[in-house]
Design a protein around this motif. Sequence first.
Motif, PDB file in Angstrom:
ATOM      1  N   GLN A   1      -0.206   0.113  -6.517  1.00 28.55           N
ATOM      2  CA  GLN A   1       0.762   0.005  -5.435  1.00 28.55           C
ATOM      3  C   GLN A   1       0.219   0.547  -4.113  1.00 28.55           C
ATOM      4  O   GLN A   1       0.401  -0.064  -3.062  1.00 28.55           O
ATOM      5  N   HIS A   2      -0.483   1.667  -4.133  1.00 29.67           N
ATOM      6  CA  HIS A   2      -0.972   2.285  -2.904  1.00 29.67           C
ATOM      7  C   HIS A   2      -2.490   2.472  -2.889  1.00 29.67           C
ATOM      8  O   HIS A   2      -3.004   3.262  -2.097  1.00 29.67           O
TER       9      HIS A   2
ATOM     10  N   GLN B   1     -13.757 -17.023  -6.204  1.00 23.80           N
ATOM     11  CA  GLN B   1     -12.692 -17.446  -7.116  1.00 23.80           C
ATOM     12  C   GLN B   1     -12.070 -16.196  -7.716  1.00 23.80           C
ATOM     13  O   GLN B   1     -12.782 -15.303  -8.181  1.00 23.80           O
ATOM     14  N   THR B   2     -10.749 -16.134  -7.689  1.00 26.39           N
ATOM     15  CA  THR B   2     -10.035 -14.983  -8.219  1.00 26.39           C
ATOM     16  C   THR B   2      -9.439 -15.333  -9.570  1.00 26.39           C
ATOM     17  O   THR B   2      -8.825 -16.382  -9.733  1.00 26.39           O
ATOM     18  N   GLN B   3      -9.645 -14.456 -10.533  1.00 25.11           N
ATOM     19  CA  GLN B   3      -9.065 -14.632 -11.859  1.00 25.11           C
ATOM     20  C   GLN B   3      -8.266 -13.377 -12.206  1.00 25.11           C
ATOM     21  O   GLN B   3      -8.793 -12.266 -12.183  1.00 25.11           O
ATOM     22  N   ILE B   4      -6.994 -13.581 -12.506  1.00 28.16           N
ATOM     23  CA  ILE B   4      -6.138 -12.463 -12.902  1.00 28.16           C
ATOM     24  C   ILE B   4      -6.379 -12.196 -14.385  1.00 28.16           C
ATOM     25  O   ILE B   4      -6.224 -13.084 -15.219  1.00 28.16           O
ATOM     26  N   LEU B   5      -6.784 -10.987 -14.701  1.00 29.81           N
ATOM     27  CA  LEU B   5      -7.073 -10.606 -16.077  1.00 29.81           C
ATOM     28  C   LEU B   5      -5.862  -9.982 -16.765  1.00 29.81           C
ATOM     29  O   LEU B   5      -5.644 -10.198 -17.952  1.00 29.81           O
ATOM     30  N   GLU B   6      -5.104  -9.196 -15.997  1.00 35.07           N
ATOM     31  CA  GLU B   6      -4.014  -8.442 -16.611  1.00 35.07           C
ATOM     32  C   GLU B   6      -3.014  -8.038 -15.535  1.00 35.07           C
ATOM     33  O   GLU B   6      -3.401  -7.643 -14.431  1.00 35.07           O
TER      34      GLU B   6
ATOM     35  N   GLY C   1       2.912  -1.946 -12.099  1.00 33.32           N
ATOM     36  CA  GLY C   1       2.193  -1.123 -11.131  1.00 33.32           C
ATOM     37  C   GLY C   1       0.692  -1.333 -11.066  1.00 33.32           C
ATOM     38  O   GLY C   1       0.010  -0.668 -10.298  1.00 33.32           O
ATOM     39  N   LEU C   2       0.134  -2.250 -11.879  1.00 37.66           N
ATOM     40  CA  LEU C   2      -1.311  -2.479 -11.896  1.00 37.66           C
ATOM     41  C   LEU C   2      -1.606  -3.951 -12.143  1.00 37.66           C
ATOM     42  O   LEU C   2      -1.008  -4.582 -13.012  1.00 37.66           O
ATOM     43  N   GLU C   3      -2.543  -4.463 -11.350  1.00 35.77           N
ATOM     44  CA  GLU C   3      -3.026  -5.823 -11.563  1.00 35.77           C
ATOM     45  C   GLU C   3      -4.547  -5.763 -11.590  1.00 35.77           C
ATOM     46  O   GLU C   3      -5.185  -5.246 -10.669  1.00 35.77           O
TER      47      GLU C   3
END
Length: 177
Positions: free
Chosen positions: A55-56, A25-30, A34-36
């Motif tokens: 990005q890279h 399960q994926t949870q997006i925190l922030e 340019g950053l996730e």
Amino acid sequence: MKIQFEIKERLPEIIAEIMHSDKWQTQILEKMHGLERVTIKDPNFESEACIEIWQHEIHIRTAWSNYTYRIFMRGNAVWCEYIGAYRGLLEQKLLPSLTPKMNILDSEVVESSLTGNKRQTLRTYSSENLKLKNFRRDNFREEYNVASLQDHPTVVYDEYIKEGMPMPSPYDGDRKE
């Protein structure tokens, strides 16, 4: 141990797997410019990994052992840098597909507690590691034996040093046929 090796997967493929895998399960925190930052959690166990997607470049840190994987571009190729124990290399369940482009035993160990900054292939490193493990088993009483069956990965690289010997898939034991 710190090792670098080129992988077959591309960054967009790896990101897609991180964000949409059936294995976790994926949870997006922030989300920032340019950053996730995300966590991936095993639905069956109390296990998770923290991931930063740039990005890279992608950084993965395992929760229990704090091993790190840095997936990055070098020219047109995608590379993986692993920092952690020898026994943990590519062994985590919460890890996107990272397929070494060449035989992993030919990859260069950049630094380690066993050899310091002396660069050598994983083949040489694993051979030295096996010698040290056997020395411990042969020379210390059992109650002081610091090498155990848990001291090695499921895919034991030092048992596959013979040229041309195929590496077993770490998933062979998980398949139900």
